[in-house]
Enzyme design. Sequence first.
Site, PDB file in Angstrom:
ATOM      1  N   ASP A   1       1.086  -1.203  -0.180  1.00  0.00           N
ATOM      2  CA  ASP A   1      -0.222   0.006   0.239  1.00  0.00           C
ATOM      3  C   ASP A   1       1.185   1.023  -0.138  1.00  0.00           C
ATOM      4  O   ASP A   1       2.287   1.116   0.125  1.00  0.00           O
ATOM      5  CB  ASP A   1      -1.387   0.020   1.175  1.00  0.00           C
ATOM      6  CG  ASP A   1      -0.943   0.222   2.277  1.00  0.00           C
ATOM      7  OD1 ASP A   1       0.890  -0.335   2.570  1.00  0.00           O
ATOM      8  OD2 ASP A   1      -1.060   0.100   3.715  1.00  0.00           O
ATOM      9  N   HIS A   2       0.373   2.230  -0.070  1.00  0.00           N
ATOM     10  CA  HIS A   2       1.198   3.265  -0.264  1.00  0.00           C
ATOM     11  C   HIS A   2       2.105   4.175   1.613  1.00  0.00           C
ATOM     12  O   HIS A   2       3.138   4.321   1.280  1.00  0.00           O
ATOM     13  CB  HIS A   2      -0.022   4.806   0.250  1.00  0.00           C
ATOM     14  CG  HIS A   2      -0.774   4.458   1.914  1.00  0.00           C
ATOM     15  ND1 HIS A   2      -1.704   4.210   1.874  1.00  0.00           N
ATOM     16  CD2 HIS A   2      -0.637   5.392   2.692  1.00  0.00           C
ATOM     17  CE1 HIS A   2      -2.841   4.686   2.488  1.00  0.00           C
ATOM     18  NE2 HIS A   2      -1.854   4.774   3.239  1.00  0.00           N
TER      19      HIS A   2
ATOM     20  N   CYS B   1       3.423  -2.785   4.293  1.00  0.00           N
ATOM     21  CA  CYS B   1       2.663  -2.077   3.852  1.00  0.00           C
ATOM     22  C   CYS B   1       3.095  -1.357   5.658  1.00  0.00           C
ATOM     23  O   CYS B   1       4.546  -1.055   5.709  1.00  0.00           O
ATOM     24  CB  CYS B   1       1.485  -2.844   5.044  1.00  0.00           C
ATOM     25  SG  CYS B   1       1.465  -3.819   5.757  1.00  0.00           S
ATOM     26  N   GLY B   2       2.475  -0.299   6.140  1.00  0.00           N
ATOM     27  CA  GLY B   2       3.015   0.287   7.758  1.00  0.00           C
ATOM     28  C   GLY B   2       3.494  -0.783   8.643  1.00  0.00           C
ATOM     29  O   GLY B   2       4.319  -0.339   8.650  1.00  0.00           O
ATOM     30  N   THR B   3       3.060  -1.694   8.705  1.00  0.00           N
ATOM     31  CA  THR B   3       3.528  -2.711   9.778  1.00  0.00           C
ATOM     32  C   THR B   3       3.801  -4.221   9.343  1.00  0.00           C
ATOM     33  O   THR B   3       4.178  -5.169   9.955  1.00  0.00           O
ATOM     34  CB  THR B   3       2.615  -2.711  10.938  1.00  0.00           C
ATOM     35  OG1 THR B   3       1.585  -3.316   9.938  1.00  0.00           O
ATOM     36  CG2 THR B   3       2.167  -1.598  11.633  1.00  0.00           C
ATOM     37  N   GLY B   4       2.937  -4.355   8.386  1.00  0.00           N
ATOM     38  CA  GLY B   4       2.864  -5.675   7.874  1.00  0.00           C
ATOM     39  C   GLY B   4       2.187  -6.585   7.815  1.00  0.00           C
ATOM     40  O   GLY B   4       1.209  -8.268   8.167  1.00  0.00           O
TER      41      GLY B   4
ATOM     42  N   GLY C   1      -1.937  -5.807   8.619  1.00  0.00           N
ATOM     43  CA  GLY C   1      -2.365  -5.871   8.013  1.00  0.00           C
ATOM     44  C   GLY C   1      -2.506  -6.718   6.413  1.00  0.00           C
ATOM     45  O   GLY C   1      -3.578  -7.781   5.880  1.00  0.00           O
TER      46      GLY C   1
ATOM     47  N   HIS D   1      10.449 -22.762  10.054  1.00  0.00           N
ATOM     48  CA  HIS D   1       9.441 -24.092  11.018  1.00  0.00           C
ATOM     49  C   HIS D   1       7.533 -23.904  10.252  1.00  0.00           C
ATOM     50  O   HIS D   1       7.065 -24.481  10.495  1.00  0.00           O
ATOM     51  CB  HIS D   1       9.344 -23.694  12.333  1.00  0.00           C
ATOM     52  CG  HIS D   1      10.498 -23.274  12.991  1.00  0.00           C
ATOM     53  ND1 HIS D   1      10.679 -23.082  14.343  1.00  0.00           N
ATOM     54  CD2 HIS D   1      11.890 -24.019  12.920  1.00  0.00           C
ATOM     55  CE1 HIS D   1      11.695 -23.815  15.077  1.00  0.00           C
ATOM     56  NE2 HIS D   1      12.466 -24.418  14.201  1.00  0.00           N
ATOM     57  N   ASN D   2       7.475 -22.376   9.502  1.00  0.00           N
ATOM     58  CA  ASN D   2       6.887 -22.515   9.651  1.00  0.00           C
ATOM     59  C   ASN D   2       6.201 -22.452   8.006  1.00  0.00           C
ATOM     60  O   ASN D   2       4.882 -21.888   7.197  1.00  0.00           O
ATOM     61  CB  ASN D   2       5.846 -20.858   9.704  1.00  0.00           C
ATOM     62  CG  ASN D   2       6.356 -19.949  10.644  1.00  0.00           C
ATOM     63  OD1 ASN D   2       7.587 -19.755  11.276  1.00  0.00           O
ATOM     64  ND2 ASN D   2       5.739 -20.797  12.510  1.00  0.00           N
TER      65      ASN D   2
ATOM     66  N   ARG E   1       7.824 -32.696  13.188  1.00  0.00           N
ATOM     67  CA  ARG E   1       7.250 -31.851  13.675  1.00  0.00           C
ATOM     68  C   ARG E   1       6.523 -30.893  13.578  1.00  0.00           C
ATOM     69  O   ARG E   1       5.654 -30.395  13.357  1.00  0.00           O
ATOM     70  CB  ARG E   1       7.829 -31.385  15.126  1.00  0.00           C
ATOM     71  CG  ARG E   1       9.184 -31.274  15.021  1.00  0.00           C
ATOM     72  CD  ARG E   1       9.649 -30.341  16.870  1.00  0.00           C
ATOM     73  NE  ARG E   1      10.437 -29.126  16.479  1.00  0.00           N
ATOM     74  CZ  ARG E   1      11.453 -29.867  16.020  1.00  0.00           C
ATOM     75  NH1 ARG E   1      12.452 -30.868  15.896  1.00  0.00           N
ATOM     76  NH2 ARG E   1      12.568 -28.883  16.301  1.00  0.00           N
ATOM     77  N   HIS E   2       7.341 -30.609  12.216  1.00  0.00           N
ATOM     78  CA  HIS E   2       6.968 -28.866  11.746  1.00  0.00           C
ATOM     79  C   HIS E   2       5.926 -29.604  10.677  1.00  0.00           C
ATOM     80  O   HIS E   2       4.920 -28.517  10.393  1.00  0.00           O
ATOM     81  CB  HIS E   2       8.512 -28.259  11.521  1.00  0.00           C
ATOM     82  CG  HIS E   2       9.164 -27.644  12.215  1.00  0.00           C
ATOM     83  ND1 HIS E   2       9.320 -26.876  13.061  1.00  0.00           N
ATOM     84  CD2 HIS E   2      10.763 -27.753  12.418  1.00  0.00           C
ATOM     85  CE1 HIS E   2      10.163 -27.164  14.072  1.00  0.00           C
ATOM     86  NE2 HIS E   2      10.877 -27.669  13.451  1.00  0.00           N
TER      87      HIS E   2
ATOM     88  N   ARG F   1       2.428 -29.594  11.861  1.00  0.00           N
ATOM     89  CA  ARG F   1       1.813 -28.663  11.987  1.00  0.00           C
ATOM     90  C   ARG F   1       1.611 -27.686  10.879  1.00  0.00           C
ATOM     91  O   ARG F   1       0.190 -27.865  11.025  1.00  0.00           O
ATOM     92  CB  ARG F   1       3.088 -27.662  13.026  1.00  0.00           C
ATOM     93  CG  ARG F   1       3.105 -28.509  14.032  1.00  0.00           C
ATOM     94  CD  ARG F   1       4.226 -27.998  14.656  1.00  0.00           C
ATOM     95  NE  ARG F   1       4.288 -27.898  16.280  1.00  0.00           N
ATOM     96  CZ  ARG F   1       5.987 -28.842  16.846  1.00  0.00           C
ATOM     97  NH1 ARG F   1       6.958 -27.624  16.579  1.00  0.00           N
ATOM     98  NH2 ARG F   1       6.507 -29.162  18.170  1.00  0.00           N
TER      99      ARG F   1
HETATM  100  C1  RB5 Z   1      -1.942   2.429   6.568  1.00  0.00           C
HETATM  101  O1  RB5 Z   1      -1.787   3.911   7.058  1.00  0.00           O
HETATM  102  C2  RB5 Z   1      -1.570   1.149   7.682  1.00  0.00           C
HETATM  103  O2  RB5 Z   1      -2.963   1.184   8.103  1.00  0.00           O
HETATM  104  C3  RB5 Z   1      -1.449   0.488   6.908  1.00  0.00           C
HETATM  105  O3  RB5 Z   1      -0.089   0.455   5.666  1.00  0.00           O
HETATM  106  C4  RB5 Z   1      -0.939  -0.895   7.164  1.00  0.00           C
HETATM  107  O4  RB5 Z   1      -0.452  -0.552   8.387  1.00  0.00           O
HETATM  108  C5  RB5 Z   1      -1.923  -1.823   7.699  1.00  0.00           C
HETATM  109  O5  RB5 Z   1      -1.103  -2.718   8.529  1.00  0.00           O
END
Ligand code: RB5
Length: 155
Positions: free
Chosen positions: A13-14, A71-74, A76, A104-105, A139-140, A143
């Site tokens: 995203d942006h 994304c901002g945090t990864g 979402g 593992h995943n 084991r992995h 799962r």
């Molecule tokens: C966008 O502002 C932010 O919410 C998105 O990039 C992301 O971090 C969501 O998980």
Amino acid sequence: MRKASSIIAIGSDHAGWALKNTLLRFLSRRGFRVLNFGCDNDQTRVDYPDYAKSVALAVHRKKADMGVLCCGTGIGMSIAANKIPGIRAAVVWNQRSATLAKEHNAANILCLSGRLLSIPQAKRSLLAFLSAEVSTEPRHKKRIKKIAALERNHQ
Ligand code: RB5
């Protein structure tokens, strides 16, 4: 290291756009084929589930061997991508978490934060993910099969 002939689907995203472009160039320079699903700039606010869907479907349909979502945090991106069957999208924050996500995943999509990770840390995490192999330890594998079973039956 995953074969450089591997196809990698990438999207953002942006808030992840700048990191995505950096990683796109980083991967291309190393010989990977990269399918860019957008977005196209950081000026227009867009909805991360739209890009998570495109990348996750490319992996699900085997048009790509793996995916990268920023994304901002990864977070979402990972929540949205994990709605697609067969997708194991992992948010990682350093080399160790990236390695373990693969080993593992059996993660097939790497989700990275454009706001909380430095560019060098994101690159190191991506390289660690590409270098790691899915564990063959029973084991992995058991799962991962249980995760797949959850997709089929979650009553
Ligand atoms: C966008 O502002 C932010 O919410 C998105 O990039 C992301 O971090 C969501 O998980």
